[in-house]
Write a protein that holds these residues in place. Structure first.
Motif, PDB file in Angstrom:
ATOM      1  N   THR A  10       2.696  25.451  51.343  1.00 14.47           N
ATOM      2  CA  THR A  10       3.156  26.362  52.400  1.00 14.47           C
ATOM      3  C   THR A  10       4.473  27.219  51.809  1.00 14.47           C
ATOM      4  N   GLY A  11       5.270  26.563  51.072  1.00 16.37           N
ATOM      5  CA  GLY A  11       6.415  27.234  50.564  1.00 16.37           C
ATOM      6  C   GLY A  11       5.744  28.493  49.539  1.00 16.37           C
ATOM      7  N   LEU A  12       5.150  28.007  48.941  1.00 13.66           N
ATOM      8  CA  LEU A  12       4.693  29.214  47.916  1.00 13.66           C
ATOM      9  C   LEU A  12       3.977  30.397  48.507  1.00 13.66           C
ATOM     10  N   ILE A  13       3.302  29.922  49.693  1.00 12.94           N
ATOM     11  CA  ILE A  13       2.637  31.184  50.395  1.00 12.94           C
ATOM     12  C   ILE A  13       3.553  32.019  50.701  1.00 12.94           C
ATOM     13  N   GLY A  14       4.718  31.574  51.494  1.00 16.73           N
ATOM     14  CA  GLY A  14       5.773  32.290  52.123  1.00 16.73           C
ATOM     15  C   GLY A  14       6.384  33.119  50.963  1.00 16.73           C
ATOM     16  N   HIS A  15       6.688  32.599  49.909  1.00 19.71           N
ATOM     17  CA  HIS A  15       7.235  33.459  48.775  1.00 19.71           C
ATOM     18  C   HIS A  15       6.324  34.479  48.216  1.00 19.71           C
ATOM     19  N   GLU A  39       4.267  45.013  57.105  1.00 17.39           N
ATOM     20  CA  GLU A  39       4.744  44.003  58.218  1.00 17.39           C
ATOM     21  C   GLU A  39       3.513  43.097  58.288  1.00 17.39           C
ATOM     22  N   LYS A  40       2.466  43.315  58.089  1.00 19.03           N
ATOM     23  CA  LYS A  40       1.269  42.311  58.178  1.00 19.03           C
ATOM     24  C   LYS A  40       1.643  41.213  56.860  1.00 19.03           C
ATOM     25  N   ALA A  41       1.807  41.500  55.868  1.00 21.00           N
ATOM     26  CA  ALA A  41       2.455  40.775  54.911  1.00 21.00           C
ATOM     27  C   ALA A  41       3.531  39.693  55.135  1.00 21.00           C
ATOM     28  N   THR A  42       4.762  40.510  55.989  1.00 22.27           N
ATOM     29  CA  THR A  42       5.700  39.667  56.590  1.00 22.27           C
ATOM     30  C   THR A  42       5.493  38.744  57.462  1.00 22.27           C
ATOM     31  N   GLU A  43       4.597  39.234  58.305  1.00 28.78           N
ATOM     32  CA  GLU A  43       3.998  38.279  59.231  1.00 28.78           C
ATOM     33  C   GLU A  43       3.404  36.754  58.424  1.00 28.78           C
ATOM     34  N   ARG A  44       2.730  37.097  57.606  1.00 27.53           N
ATOM     35  CA  ARG A  44       2.197  35.798  56.862  1.00 27.53           C
ATOM     36  C   ARG A  44       3.532  34.845  56.189  1.00 27.53           C
ATOM     37  N   SER A  45       4.372  35.610  55.646  1.00 26.49           N
ATOM     38  CA  SER A  45       5.451  34.984  55.268  1.00 26.49           C
ATOM     39  C   SER A  45       6.335  34.193  56.093  1.00 26.49           C
ATOM     40  N   LEU A  46       6.393  35.200  57.346  1.00 27.49           N
ATOM     41  CA  LEU A  46       7.117  34.211  58.519  1.00 27.49           C
ATOM     42  C   LEU A  46       6.567  33.098  59.014  1.00 27.49           C
ATOM     43  N   GLU A  47       5.218  33.203  58.960  1.00 27.25           N
ATOM     44  CA  GLU A  47       4.579  31.871  59.618  1.00 27.25           C
ATOM     45  C   GLU A  47       4.655  30.638  58.636  1.00 27.25           C
ATOM     46  N   ALA A  48       4.601  30.841  57.226  1.00 30.66           N
ATOM     47  CA  ALA A  48       5.050  29.759  56.314  1.00 30.66           C
ATOM     48  C   ALA A  48       6.504  29.316  56.500  1.00 30.66           C
ATOM     49  N   SER A  49       7.230  30.127  56.715  1.00 30.71           N
ATOM     50  CA  SER A  49       8.676  30.111  56.829  1.00 30.71           C
ATOM     51  C   SER A  49       9.088  29.327  57.934  1.00 30.71           C
ATOM     52  N   GLN A  50       8.549  29.693  59.204  1.00 26.11           N
ATOM     53  CA  GLN A  50       9.019  28.799  60.218  1.00 26.11           C
ATOM     54  C   GLN A  50       8.152  27.527  60.138  1.00 26.11           C
ATOM     55  N   ALA A  51       7.008  27.241  59.408  1.00 26.40           N
ATOM     56  CA  ALA A  51       6.316  25.955  59.395  1.00 26.40           C
ATOM     57  C   ALA A  51       7.372  25.044  58.902  1.00 26.40           C
TER      58      ALA A  51
END
Length: 930
Positions: free
Chosen positions: A810-815, A834-846
């Motif tokens: 998860t952490g690597l996906i967010g980075h 913004e689409k890529a940011t959404e994916r990053s935020l998903e991982a960060s929130q997890a």
């Protein structure tokens, strides 16, 4: 009981209503429950009334209601606004059906036109809110509340003026609204009178991570439920008043406390105060400690936080919204009376009780409740004879497949009296008698054979739950060693387990007869099984049975040892690293049993752990650091490992020392993910030092990995000599030139291309390490901050993201996703960014990292500004600043707060038309570190 609903947020001028009036849904409540179908029915009625502007007015009102339905991310305000619109439509249509003279008709038309204009303005305001990006609404809906509140106030004033002008006619025809609703419902039955409630906001990023625990739905009322109506009404009325909204239902196990509590939540009185989405089921049977209780609260209340180790974020979010909520904490005796830390459990409950808009409903076996709270105790009595008869007859008929009980009322009463009219005892006895085809006299003879022990609880003629369950076990369970052992095993798994895991892991020794044992236990009503195929269905023990088995040594030592051994083996069998292709499937497997595993691991004593317990504890804490970091489990692992190492009788000193080093490293990793860098640094340094000084000689690879984590930590702290640390880490990792994997790991700090080539030639192609290489390679290009270098970096970053997704870390996906977004922003591709940011935020929130969430939101804010979306940019900057503030003690946190504050100040006072390229160019860019 005057003032019973005094804490319900007012929807207009204060009014005093009796409980009897509020127990029956009002006009507005009917309107809400009618939903869209009722609103459309109003449209049909308005078309039949020959009054200018009326149909147009209702049409605009419908559009406002639809807009409210879509703007669910600010739910409480929108619900209030929606109710106001319903009120207005009903009042206007009602007044329009009353015959009026020409003068009055002209005045009415004018007022309707004014109301229509007001609705049109409000519709425009809602459209502006809707235009904002989904991310902004999901994360920061509170920032839109003021706009919606203003709409509500304007509607309230307009409605009051309309009613005042029409007061005489309303007083003369006050029943016409109810009549009109009845007429609409009768004439438009084809519109499906289903309740069309506004759903909760789609808050996927305020949901606890799935690995934390599986969220449980509210229990359903049993199909056979009799004799509790008056009691349910009494409890509902107590909860309705703020002064008595702390209710504890007590009674012996099996008395039906949970069923009564669920019935309370479904009562009309409660549903008029607490919408369904604000009634929360909190099953405490699995909460064997204050830590597990906190985790269950976060999960069931759908609240996320950086970590579950503190209650502060949960209390803060509950306090931020004054919407009344009802919390049903079922089987509270587990954490309160059976847990290791009752004082902390009491503290958690007192903090919840300190919120006046939170109603608490507890069920527990004891009336000894936590102090400091004014409780309304409701002891649950046995069923009345008539209700008990009905329960027995209906249950018996179901167990026989439809055959009626052939017995006189006296015969049945004799059995019911002997078991004390207890609901669960009645269910168990009726089920047993139905399966065997036994008469009440036969059952009574069996009970009498059990002796005086069967009358040991509650006085003459009353039986304890233990006795009732004991009799049920006599019906085939005690004579079947496999069934008895299986019941003991399942009683140690509070969350239950799937048939597949039961056969493979928890009860492999009874594999050949597991199905027969399960059927025996189901027939005796001692366990429950979900519908579906056996292997996929979840099998679990009823809470009262689990409590029965947990006491008085009913679970033998060998069974306990077997379950703990299975737990440790399950963890170790699913232990892997992100470079392993099994990593993703192993994460899913551990998540499926996480509640059971954590409960068993936290039972490990510090002074005398079972074999393999320390290794399992450390492996599980590492797993949690990859999913949802928990310092509680990692700290317990370190404490147990230290105790083993200090034990003079331990012969393998090297293994014990390795466990202490690994526990330090695991705890450091969890602290690092939670942005607690100074604490993480201390544990990484300790881990590296201990790996150097192992009794059997240093382990350079372990030293190197701990040193690499220390390098990353110092990067965020920002004051160490990183060159010497990188050199040391590389030297240790490359100490064995034949170990190509670790040689490549050592090159991550200095030779990325060479490392990437090595990883790609290894078996499984090491997706996580390859992604890490690509990530660092792309990031070096972005440091130049020009379009050419960024265009070179983008495909490399995208390849890094693909590899990270393959690994599942998860952490690597967010980075990686964050770096892709940054490249796209620099290249001006804001929509894709913004689409890529959404994916990053998903991982960060997890992971629950404030820094990662803050960076994603800051990048989103900058991207919005690049599209000249001023409202969206402001909201995202405010959210990012809030996240940076959480880690303001770090340099990155302080710098982030300053950047966001500066950019907010730059855009303050600007309109959307004034945000142009010149303003955008003066915004401070997000941090370059990802």
């Amino acid at each position: 009981m005057p003032g019973c609903f005094g804490w319900w947020p007012p929807k207009g001028p204060p009014k005093t209503k009796r409980v009897e009036e509020l127990a029956t849904p009002s006009t507005a409540m009917y309107a809400i429950e009618g939903g869209k179908a009722l609103a459309e029915a109003l449209q049909n009625v308005s078309d039949l009334i020959p009054l200018p502007f009326l149909s147009s007015f209702v049409s605009v009102g419908l559009k406002v209601l639809e807009a409210c339905q879509e703007a669910t991310a600010i739910e409480e305000n929108v619900k209030n606004l929606q109710q106001r619109v319903y009120d207005m439509m009903l009042v206007v249509v009602n007044n329009s059906t009353v015959p009026v003279n020409e003068k009055t008709s002209a005045e009415l038309r004018r007022r309707i036109w004014e109301l229509r204009s007001l609705l049109a303005e409000i519709l425009a305001d809602l459209a502006k809110i809707k235009e904002q990006r989904r991310w902004l609404l999901v994360f920061f809906r509170d920032l839109n509340k003021a706009r919606v509140d203003t709409c509500v106030v304007r509607l309230t004033i307009a409605l009051e003026e309309f009613q005042l002008a029409s007061q005489l006619r309303i007083e003369a025809s006050q029943l016409r609204v109810e009549d009109l609703l009845s007429k609409i419902k009768a004439e438009h039955a084809s519109l499906l009178p289903q309740l069309d409630r506004i759903e909760d906001a789609v808050k996927q990023f305020s949901q606890p991570h799935k690995a934390a625990s599986r969220r449980e739905d509210m229990r359903l009322l049993p199909p056979i439920f009799h004799g509790r109506d008056a009691l349910v009404q009494k409890i509902a009325l107590l909860l309705a008043a703020q002064g008595t909204s702390r209710v504890c239902i007590t009674g012996a196990g099996g008395m039906g406390k949970t069923s009564v509590a669920v019935a309370v939540t479904e009562s009309t009185i409660i549903n008029n105060i607490f919408p369904k989405e604000y009634i929360f089921w909190v099953p405490c049977i699995t909460a064997k400690s204050s830590d597990l209780l906190r985790r269950i609260l976060y999960t069931q209340l759908r609240i996320t936080a950086e970590t579950y180790d503190s209650l502060d974020p949960l209390i803060a979010e509950l306090d931020a919204s004054k919407q009344p909520r009802l919390l049903l904490l079922d089987n509270f005796e587990t954490p309160w009376l059976s847990g290791p830390d009752p004082l902390e459990v009491g503290h958690i409950l007192r903090r919840l009780a300190a919120l006046p808009h939170i109603a608490l409903l507890l069920t527990m076996t004891s009336g000894v409740t936590p102090e400091g709270i004014k409780w309304e105790h409701v002891p649950l009595p046995a069923l009345e004879p008539a209700a008990a008869r009905d329960v027995f007859k209906n249950t018996y008929r179901d167990a026989t497949g439809g055959l009626e009980l052939a017995a006189t009322e006296t015969q049945l009463d004799n059995v019911l009296e002997s078991i004390g009219h207890m609901p669960l005892a009645i269910t168990l006895m009726a089920t047993c008698g139905g399966h065997l085809g036994a008469s009440p006299d036969d059952l009574l003879v069996d009970w009498r054979k059990a002796g005086t022990e069967m009358l040991s609880g509650g006085g003459k003629g009353r039986l304890s739950m233990d006795d009732t369950i004991g009799l049920s076990m006599e019906r085939g369970v005690n004579s079947d060693p496999n069934a008895h052992r299986l019941l003991a095993v399942l009683s140690m798994l509070p969350a239950g387990t799937t048939g597949e895991n039961l056969l493979k892991w928890w009860a492999p020794t009874i594999h050949t007869s597991t199905h027969a044992a399960v059927e025996t236990l189901r027939t005796a009503a001692l366990i429950e099984q979900d519908h579906g195929p056996f292997l996929a269905s979840r099998i679990f023990v009823r809470p009262t049975i689990q409590s029965y088995m947990a006491h008085q040594d009913r679970i033998s030592g060998p069974v306990r040892d077997q379950v703990h051994h299975a737990c440790y083996e399950f963890i170790m069998r699913h232990r892997s690293i992100p470079d392993d292709n099994r990593f993703k499937s192993n994460l899913d497997a551990l998540a499926s049993e996480e509640t059971n595993i954590q409960g068993l691991l936290m039972e490990i004593p510090v002074d005398a752990p079972r074999p393999n317990a320390v290794d399992a504890l450390i492996a599980f804490s590492v797993y949690q650091s990859w999913t949802k970091p928990s310092v509680v489990v990692a700290s317990h692992a370190l404490e147990v490992a230290r105790a083993v190492y200090r034990n003079p009788h331990v012969t393998d000193r090297d293994a014990a020392a390795r466990c202490v080093a690994a526990a330090h490293q695991s705890l450091g990793r969890s602290l690092f993910i939670l942005d607690r860098y100074d604490e993480a640094r201390t544990h990484f340094e300790e881990a590296a030092a201990r790996y150097r000084d192992l009794p059997g000689g240093p382990d350079p690879h372990r030293v190197g990995e701990a040193s690499m984590q220390l390098v990353r930590t110092w990067t965020y702290i920002g004051t160490a000599d990183l060159h010497s640390l990188v050199t040391e880490a590389h030297a240790n990792l490359a100490s064995d030139p034949n170990d190509r994997y670790h040689v490549a790991r050592g090159l991550l700090g200095s030779g990325l291309s060479a490392a990437k080539e090595i990883f790609e030639t290894l078996q499984n192609d090491c997706p996580a390490s390859t992604a890490e290489c690509l990530y660092y390679m792309a990031r070096t290009h972005t440091f130049h901050a020009d379009a050419h270098a960024t265009a070179t970096a983008l495909p490399i970053a995208q390849a890094a993201l693909a590899k990270a997704e393959q690994s599942g870390e998860t952490g690597l996906i967010g980075h990686a996703a964050g770096l892709v977004a940054r490249c796209l922003v620099v290249l001006g591709s804001y929509e894709e960014a913004e689409k890529a940011t959404e994916r990053s935020l998903e991982a960060s929130q997890a992971l629950g990292s404030p820094l990662r969430i803050a960076r994603g939101l800051e990048l989103l804010a900058y991207s919005c500004a690049g599209r000249f979306d001023l409202p969206g940019s402001r909201v995202a900057y405010q959210g990012a600043r809030g996240q940076f503030t959480k880690i303001r003690e770090t340099l990155l946190g302080r710098e982030g707060v300053e950047r966001c504050s500066s950019n907010l100040a730059l855009t303050e006072g600007l309109t959307v038309m004034e945000l142009d390229q010149s303003v955008f160019s003066r915004l401070e860019k997000p941090s370059a570190i990802y």
